[in-house]
Design a protein around this motif. Structure first.
Motif, PDB file in Angstrom:
ATOM      1  N   ILE A 108       0.815  -1.217   0.000  1.00 18.68           N
ATOM      2  CA  ILE A 108       0.000   0.000   0.000  1.00 18.68           C
ATOM      3  C   ILE A 108       0.851   1.271   0.000  1.00 18.68           C
ATOM      4  N   GLY A 109       2.194   1.104   0.010  1.00 18.07           N
ATOM      5  CA  GLY A 109       3.021   2.303  -0.045  1.00 18.07           C
ATOM      6  C   GLY A 109       4.490   2.021   0.180  1.00 18.07           C
ATOM      7  N   LEU A 110       5.326   2.973  -0.221  1.00 16.60           N
ATOM      8  CA  LEU A 110       6.773   2.918   0.000  1.00 16.60           C
ATOM      9  C   LEU A 110       7.209   4.215   0.667  1.00 16.60           C
ATOM     10  N   LYS A 111       8.195   4.109   1.566  1.00 13.50           N
ATOM     11  CA  LYS A 111       8.773   5.280   2.206  1.00 13.50           C
ATOM     12  C   LYS A 111      10.286   5.144   2.215  1.00 13.50           C
ATOM     13  N   SER A 112      10.978   6.230   1.886  1.00 11.87           N
ATOM     14  CA  SER A 112      12.428   6.256   1.964  1.00 11.87           C
ATOM     15  C   SER A 112      12.825   6.824   3.318  1.00 11.87           C
ATOM     16  N   LEU A 113      13.695   6.111   4.049  1.00  7.76           N
ATOM     17  CA  LEU A 113      14.082   6.512   5.392  1.00  7.76           C
ATOM     18  C   LEU A 113      15.427   7.237   5.385  1.00  7.76           C
TER      19      LEU A 113
END
Length: 295
Positions: free
Chosen positions: A252-257
């Motif tokens: 449901i989504g991607l996040k760059s940390l």
């Protein structure tokens, strides 16, 4: 890793906070000069002004007073419906305005005048459902019939300032547009149900319906909603699958940390991908994650 989970948890959890507030709250109403009480959203421009989308046009607050901006019969651009539903700041510090009747206009903050980007483009109808505001004065607009327009503020009002990208054989853009993003090189990615179209120097032959995209300091990562996760390879101009030990179902989504890891969001799980080791770490979540978190 525990810190990353906590940060993501705080990101999508609305936890009630108790105790004495440290925030000084002041209320404003029509008695203070606000022209309309129905406010749809706020933005702050590069000069510090607060702008509001209201049901009576655009409102500016300078910290002391309110100023309302509408059009009138003698205006060069006439807005027929001043019930604004959304505003967004452009990269050139102007303001994109969307109206209840699905039109979009650009408010020039230097001249304090509205501009209609479609006015000088014959055969192109000003009917917009969604805007994707990018850098360098570029904005993509999705029409109510899923048309896709590329708007270049730098060229207004020239006819070439608006380009229609759908319906052209050479572009081959799908009829469901998921997202439009700009990478660090300035290339513009359009993710659709028929694959990715890139406006810029890059290209990609893979026609998988990627729905999510993030970029860290080194790479670009893409994912489909069905659980396929991959890295874009600059040399081959294609994608390289990143396969976890256990198959993923829905994404449901991607996040760059901040540490260059990629967080892959699922309904009740978060997987952290480490680009240095190629390893995945799985964490179960106590509540279901909302798809709105990925936006």
């Amino acid at each position: 890793m525990l810190k990353q989970i906590l940060l993501i948890w705080l990101y999508f959890s609305a936890l009630p906070l108790f105790g004495q507030s440290l925030i000084d709250i002041k209320y404003y109403s029509v008695q203070d000069g606000l022209s309309q009480k129905n406010i749809q959203n706020f933005i702050q421009d590069d000069n510090g002004y607060i702008w509001m989308a209201t049901w009576n046009g655009l409102e500016r607050f300078d910290g002391y007073s309110f100023t309302n901006y509408k059009t009138y019969p003698e205006s060069d651009v006439r807005i027929t419906n001043h019930r604004f539903t959304n505003i967004e700041k452009s990269s050139l510090n102007n303001i994109w305005c969307q109206t209840y009747d699905k039109h979009c206009y650009l408010f020039n903050t230097r001249t304090c005048q509205y501009e209609d980007p479609f006015l000088f483009n014959k055969g192109v109808i000003n009917s917009v459902e969604k805007l994707y505001v990018l850098r360098k004065g570029i904005t993509w607009a999705v029409g109510v019939q899923n048309e896709l327009f590329r708007l270049d503020e730098n060229r207004f009002p020239a006819t070439e300032s608006v380009q229609l990208y759908t319906g052209k054989i050479e572009n081959n853009i799908g009829d469901s547009i998921y997202i439009v993003m700009q990478d660090k090189d300035g290339d513009e990615w359009i993710l659709t149900n028929k694959g990715a179209t890139i406006v810029g120097k890059k290209s990609m032959a893979n026609l998988m319906p990627f729905k999510f995209m993030v970029e860290n300091a080194d790479d670009i990562y893409l994912a489909t909603s069905k659980g396929f996760f991959a890295r874009y390879d600059y040399q081959s101009q294609n994608v390289v699958p990143c396969v976890p030990n256990e198959p993923m179902s829905e994404i449901i989504g991607l996040k760059s940390l901040s540490d260059h890891k990629i967080a892959i969001l699922q309904r009740k799980e978060i997987r952290f991908y480490n680009p240095k080791t190629g390893k995945f770490t799985l964490y179960k979540m106590p509540v279901e994650i909302s798809p709105d978190i990925s936006r």
